[in-house]
Design a protein around this motif. Structure first.
Motif, short mmCIF file in Angstrom:
data_model
loop_
_atom_site.label_atom_id
_atom_site.label_comp_id
_atom_site.label_asym_id
_atom_site.label_seq_id
_atom_site.Cartn_x
_atom_site.Cartn_y
_atom_site.Cartn_z
N ALA A 288 -10.69 12.70 2.37
CA ALA A 288 -9.50 13.24 2.76
C ALA A 288 -8.82 13.95 1.61
O ALA A 288 -7.77 14.24 1.37
N PHE A 289 -9.78 15.03 0.95
CA PHE A 289 -9.65 15.78 -0.06
C PHE A 289 -9.70 17.26 0.68
O PHE A 289 -10.70 17.36 0.65
N PRO A 290 -8.81 17.95 0.88
CA PRO A 290 -8.84 19.25 1.65
C PRO A 290 -9.76 20.12 0.69
O PRO A 290 -9.47 20.06 -0.54
N VAL A 291 -10.45 21.20 1.14
CA VAL A 291 -10.91 22.32 0.46
C VAL A 291 -10.15 23.35 0.44
O VAL A 291 -9.50 23.92 1.35
N GLN A 292 -9.99 23.68 -0.54
CA GLN A 292 -8.87 25.16 -0.78
C GLN A 292 -9.44 26.15 -0.25
O GLN A 292 -10.59 26.46 0.04
N TYR A 293 -8.68 27.06 0.52
CA TYR A 293 -8.88 27.81 1.30
C TYR A 293 -9.95 29.11 0.69
O TYR A 293 -10.92 29.64 1.29
#
Ligand code: KIV
Ligand code: ZN
Length: 522
Positions: A288-293
């Motif tokens: 649940a760690f989003p990947v930065q755009y």
């Protein structure tokens, strides 16, 4: 003494040591379930990772079991490592966890810098040298392949570092890791440190040297590559750069830098780069760690060209602005799924294309949910299908299921949620208010399933573009120092929120049952 079993005889082969499941998982809030760790390990192995650091077996029974299971399942071409402090009990436990693997490694470490010796270890340099000899010897009596790390190596005086490495190699270490534990080094000095240690330690050719860089100054990847220039031949890294504080060196960046700039870095790795995007998505999902755009290689915008000049150049010749192709890292052009008239066969083919091989029952279930989605959403994209499959995996093990949800919210006062749940076969309905619609839903669930877990993360992510995009919600709950993350996807953000909360609660219940079973069997 035998050299490192994972090493290639070629001087140009870089050993990729992935520590997503250990250093990555150590990152606050990124803890993964047993099943998620197995799934990540299987993907890392398929991708060609040489060494998987599967966890820290002494840390908990759960950690031990995950490392043991990963070791049991691992094939011939991957080494499974378990971390151990310079403590006899740690080393024994790590040995027990990894020894079932076809190729196993104990990775033991001790601090070497003056600040760590004075304040953390409260030991003299001579005492630490004795500890190194004793612990590496102990590990070497358990497994052939032993890695020793000089924690905080980059803040250790070179004279002393040389003595510690010499002691570790004499005691049988086959890999020597010199970590930049606090992310303090700059590339030139990191390269110079390796050069000097390798030159001054008499038996340095008996071991493979390794980098392990943290990203506190944003230099983790640059430092790792500099370490290679200085003579290291193993890089420790994580998917998406997950890890303590600002993270570790990102595996996908290391691999693609080496591959793209072979002219100045003439090395090879064993990684199938076309699996990098899948690995990134899986790790982002389970942690649940989003990947930065704008993250290099795997960010959503990594291959997007917005400005007119760039688009014009790209249309004429992609190499004008693209140094690597999206396909080379596994990015597929977003494609439209056939929609509500598509049949089972086309759906199964699409799943295969996206890398999902599922059994007949799971396929039938996913197909029903796909039809339901296609009825409600005009365009169904690959990303929608991926979210739908992820959502379905959670459903399989659920004791609490969402039956229906109505939410009333707006400017007229407190929000209200009317929710019906199936709780282990019993249908229960509650109507509860809250400070906004999500609060009302969560309060309603809590009224039906009372619990003391605290909510530590609520995150919404739109799977595709457009106002009818599916929302993918992550919810993290914490109880007794343990955390679980659940996910839910739906075109209705409130329904996705309820699903994510329930998925998290279901995981918590499984965790509690497992702990209870362990306590009873202890
Ligand atoms: O950063 C570090 O020094 C570590 C060691 C345990 C290798 O993670
Ligand atoms: Zn680390």
């Amino acid at each position: 003494m035998t050299a490192n079993t994972t090493s290639s005889s070629s001087k140009d082969r870089i050993v990729i040591f992935d520590t997503t499941l250990r250093d990555g998982e150590q990152c606050p809030g990124a803890s993964m379930t047993f099943e998620e760790k197995i799934e990540v390990a299987e993907l890392l192995e398929d991708m060609g990772v040489d060494v998987i650091e599967a966890g820290f077996p002494i840390a908990s029974q759960g950690d031990f079991e995950a490392v043991h299971e990963i070791a049991k399942r691992a094939g011939d071409n991957v080494t499974i490592a378990g971390l151990a402090r310079a403590i006899s009990g740690d080393i024994i436990r790590a040995g027990e966890a990894v020894r079932v693997a076809k190729r196993s490694r104990i990775h033991t470490f001790v601090s070497t810098s003056p600040i760590h010796l004075a304040h953390q270890m409260r030991k003299t340099e001579e005492q630490v040298l004795d500890i190194i000899t004793a612990t590496v010897t102990q590990a070497r009596n358990l497994v052939e392949d032993v890695e020793w790390s000089a924690m905080d190596a980059t803040r250790t005086p070179i004279e002393y570092l040389v003595r510690t490495v010499d002691a570790a190699i004499k005691a049988g270490a086959t890999t020597i890791n010199l970590p930049d534990t606090v992310g303090y080094a700059v590339p030139e000095e990191y390269a110079a440190m390796f050069r000097e240690v390798i030159e001054r330690v008499p038996n340095s050719d008996k071991a493979i040297f390794s980098t392990h860089c943290h990203n506190d100054l944003g230099l983790a990847v640059a430092n790792s590559l500099a370490g290679i220039a200085g003579g290291a031949r193993q890089i420790e890294c994580t998917i998406n750069g997950l890890g303590e504080r600002a993270g570790n060196a990102a595996l996908e960046e290391i691999v693609m830098a080496i591959r793209t700039r072979r002219d100045v870095m003439p090395y090879d790795t064993n990684i199938d780069a076309s699996m990098l995007t899948r690995a990134s998505k899986l790790v982002s999902n389970v942690s649940a760690f989003p990947v930065q755009y704008n993250k290099a290689i795997v960010g959503r915008n990594a291959f997007a060209h917005e400005s007119g000049i760039h688009q014009d150049g790209m249309l004429k010749n992609a190499e004008t602005y693209e140094i690597m192709t999206p396909e080379s890292v596994g990015v597929k052009a977003t494609s439209l799924v056939m929609g509500k008239h598509s049949g089972r066969h086309a759906f199964r083919e699409k799943l295969k294309d996206l890398g999902f091989e599922i059994g007949d029952n799971a396929l039938e279930d996913a197909f029903k949910r796909f039809k339901d989605l296609a009825d409600r959403k005009k365009h169904v994209y690959d990303e929608d299908i991926e979210a739908l499959i992820g959502d379905g995996m959670a459903v399989a093990a659920e004791a609490i299921r969402l039956l229906s949800l109505t939410v009333i919210a707006g400017t007229g006062g407190a929000a209200k949620a009317i929710i019906s749940l199936d709780v282990e076969g019993a249908h229960v309905t509650k109507e509860v208010t809250g400070n906004g619609p999500v609060d009302a839903i969560f309060n309603a669930v809590k009224a039906i399933v009372p619990h003391e877990a605290t909510l530590s993360l609520y995150q919404v992510h739109a799977v595709t573009e457009g106002t009818d995009a599916q929302a993918e919600v992550s919810v993290r709950l914490e109880e007794d120092g343990k955390s679980v993350t659940g996910k839910g996807a739906d075109p209705d953000t409130m329904v996705a929120s309820a699903k994510a909360y329930l998925s998290s609660l279901n995981k918590l219940m499984v965790k509690r049952q497992r702990q209870h079973a362990q306590a009873v069997n202890a």
